[in-house]
Scaffold this motif. Structure first.
Motif, mmCIF file in Angstrom:
data_model
loop_
_atom_site.group_PDB
_atom_site.id
_atom_site.type_symbol
_atom_site.label_atom_id
_atom_site.label_comp_id
_atom_site.label_asym_id
_atom_site.label_seq_id
_atom_site.Cartn_x
_atom_site.Cartn_y
_atom_site.Cartn_z
ATOM 1 N N HIS A 154 0.732 -1.216 -0.005
ATOM 2 C CA HIS A 154 0.043 0.031 0.207
ATOM 3 C C HIS A 154 0.929 1.259 0.068
ATOM 4 O O HIS A 154 1.927 1.227 0.462
ATOM 5 C CB HIS A 154 -0.809 -0.021 1.205
ATOM 6 C CG HIS A 154 -1.931 -1.005 1.291
ATOM 7 N ND1 HIS A 154 -3.116 -1.040 1.089
ATOM 8 C CD2 HIS A 154 -1.540 -2.564 1.810
ATOM 9 C CE1 HIS A 154 -3.791 -2.114 1.544
ATOM 10 N NE2 HIS A 154 -3.017 -2.922 1.758
ATOM 11 N N CYS A 155 0.121 2.133 -0.475
ATOM 12 C CA CYS A 155 0.953 3.756 -0.493
ATOM 13 C C CYS A 155 0.978 4.069 0.834
ATOM 14 O O CYS A 155 -0.004 4.166 1.698
ATOM 15 C CB CYS A 155 0.072 4.630 -1.270
ATOM 16 S SG CYS A 155 0.907 6.462 -1.161
ATOM 17 N N ALA A 156 2.214 4.577 1.557
ATOM 18 C CA ALA A 156 2.305 5.024 2.593
ATOM 19 C C ALA A 156 1.604 6.337 3.039
ATOM 20 O O ALA A 156 1.203 6.893 4.170
ATOM 21 C CB ALA A 156 3.800 5.107 3.486
ATOM 22 N N GLY A 157 1.486 6.883 1.885
ATOM 23 C CA GLY A 157 0.675 8.440 2.064
ATOM 24 C C GLY A 157 -0.597 8.448 2.178
ATOM 25 O O GLY A 157 -1.296 9.063 2.998
ATOM 26 N N CYS A 158 -1.347 7.325 1.315
ATOM 27 C CA CYS A 158 -2.662 7.636 1.255
ATOM 28 C C CYS A 158 -3.523 6.087 1.379
ATOM 29 O O CYS A 158 -4.699 6.099 1.313
ATOM 30 C CB CYS A 158 -3.134 8.198 0.165
ATOM 31 S SG CYS A 158 -2.767 7.218 -1.419
ATOM 32 N N ARG A 159 -2.672 5.103 1.599
ATOM 33 C CA ARG A 159 -3.046 3.815 1.836
ATOM 34 C C ARG A 159 -3.745 3.132 0.683
ATOM 35 O O ARG A 159 -4.250 2.084 1.016
ATOM 36 C CB ARG A 159 -3.934 3.699 3.157
ATOM 37 C CG ARG A 159 -3.557 4.523 4.407
ATOM 38 C CD ARG A 159 -4.372 4.484 5.595
ATOM 39 N NE ARG A 159 -4.551 3.222 6.344
ATOM 40 C CZ ARG A 159 -3.631 3.236 7.400
ATOM 41 N NH1 ARG A 159 -2.596 4.063 7.530
ATOM 42 N NH2 ARG A 159 -3.705 2.186 8.165
ATOM 43 N N SER A 180 4.075 5.169 -9.504
ATOM 44 C CA SER A 180 3.680 5.963 -8.615
ATOM 45 C C SER A 180 2.222 5.759 -8.118
ATOM 46 O O SER A 180 1.417 4.904 -9.047
ATOM 47 C CB SER A 180 3.716 7.483 -9.339
ATOM 48 O OG SER A 180 2.653 7.629 -10.323
ATOM 49 N N CYS A 181 1.904 6.191 -7.199
ATOM 50 C CA CYS A 181 0.569 5.883 -6.554
ATOM 51 C C CYS A 181 -0.627 6.468 -7.578
ATOM 52 O O CYS A 181 -0.534 7.789 -7.923
ATOM 53 C CB CYS A 181 0.416 6.562 -4.992
ATOM 54 S SG CYS A 181 -1.235 6.299 -4.465
ATOM 55 N N PRO A 182 -1.537 5.695 -7.890
ATOM 56 C CA PRO A 182 -2.586 6.374 -8.851
ATOM 57 C C PRO A 182 -3.494 7.221 -8.087
ATOM 58 O O PRO A 182 -4.202 7.983 -8.642
ATOM 59 C CB PRO A 182 -3.341 4.996 -9.104
ATOM 60 C CG PRO A 182 -3.038 4.192 -7.991
ATOM 61 C CD PRO A 182 -1.685 4.345 -7.466
ATOM 62 N N SER A 183 -3.539 7.346 -6.839
ATOM 63 C CA SER A 183 -4.434 8.220 -6.053
ATOM 64 C C SER A 183 -3.723 9.437 -5.568
ATOM 65 O O SER A 183 -4.221 10.622 -5.979
ATOM 66 C CB SER A 183 -4.862 7.418 -4.691
ATOM 67 O OG SER A 183 -5.550 8.251 -4.014
ATOM 68 N N CYS A 184 -2.531 9.461 -5.226
ATOM 69 C CA CYS A 184 -1.750 10.647 -4.638
ATOM 70 C C CYS A 184 -0.514 10.889 -5.351
ATOM 71 O O CYS A 184 0.099 12.191 -5.191
ATOM 72 C CB CYS A 184 -1.483 10.525 -3.219
ATOM 73 S SG CYS A 184 -0.029 9.542 -2.832
ATOM 74 N N ALA A 185 -0.145 10.201 -6.331
ATOM 75 C CA ALA A 185 0.733 10.409 -7.280
ATOM 76 C C ALA A 185 2.222 10.453 -6.796
ATOM 77 O O ALA A 185 3.332 10.610 -7.454
ATOM 78 C CB ALA A 185 0.722 11.739 -8.106
#
Ligand SMILES: [Zn+2]
Length: 86
Positions: A14-19, A51-56
Motif C-alpha cells: 500500500h501507499c504510505a501516504g494515502c493507503r 507512482s501511486c494512482p491516487s496521490c501520485a
C-alpha cells in the motif's frame, strides 16, 4: 514445514501516504520488502509508472537483478500487509 521448499505468501503493498492498494505481490522469505520482482506481482493497481494512482507519490524505481526487472521500493513510501512473524 517441508525443508527446501521456499515459503511464498501473497502480501498487499500500500501507499504510505494515502493507503491505496498498489500491488498484490507473491513474496518469498520473511525479510523486509525492499524490492519487487515484476514477474511476481500478482495484481497491479497502478498505471505501471511506479507512482501511486491516487496521490501520485513515486514509491519505487525501476531496476534489474540478473536480467529480471525489479521495482526497488523507495524507503518509507509503502507499507505492507500480510506479512507474518514466526
Ligand atoms: Zn498514495
Amino acid at each position: 514445514m517441508v525443508k527446501g521448499r521456499p515459503e511464498r505468501r501473497t502480501i498487499s503493498i500500500h501507499c504510505a501516504g494515502c493507503r491505496t492498494l498498489l500491488y498484490r505481490y507473491n513474496k518469498g522469505g520473511t525479510g523486509a520488502l525492499v524490492k519487487c520482482f515484476v514477474e511476481r506481482i500478482v495484481e497491479d493497481r497502478t498505471a505501471g509508472d511506479l507512482s501511486c494512482p491516487s496521490c501520485a507519490q513515486v514509491f519505487a524505481r525501476p531496476g534489474e537483478i540478473a536480467g529480471r526487472p525489479i521495482h526497488k521500493i523507495v524507503n518509507g513510501k509503502v507499507f505492507t500487509r500480510g506479512m507474518r512473524r514466526r
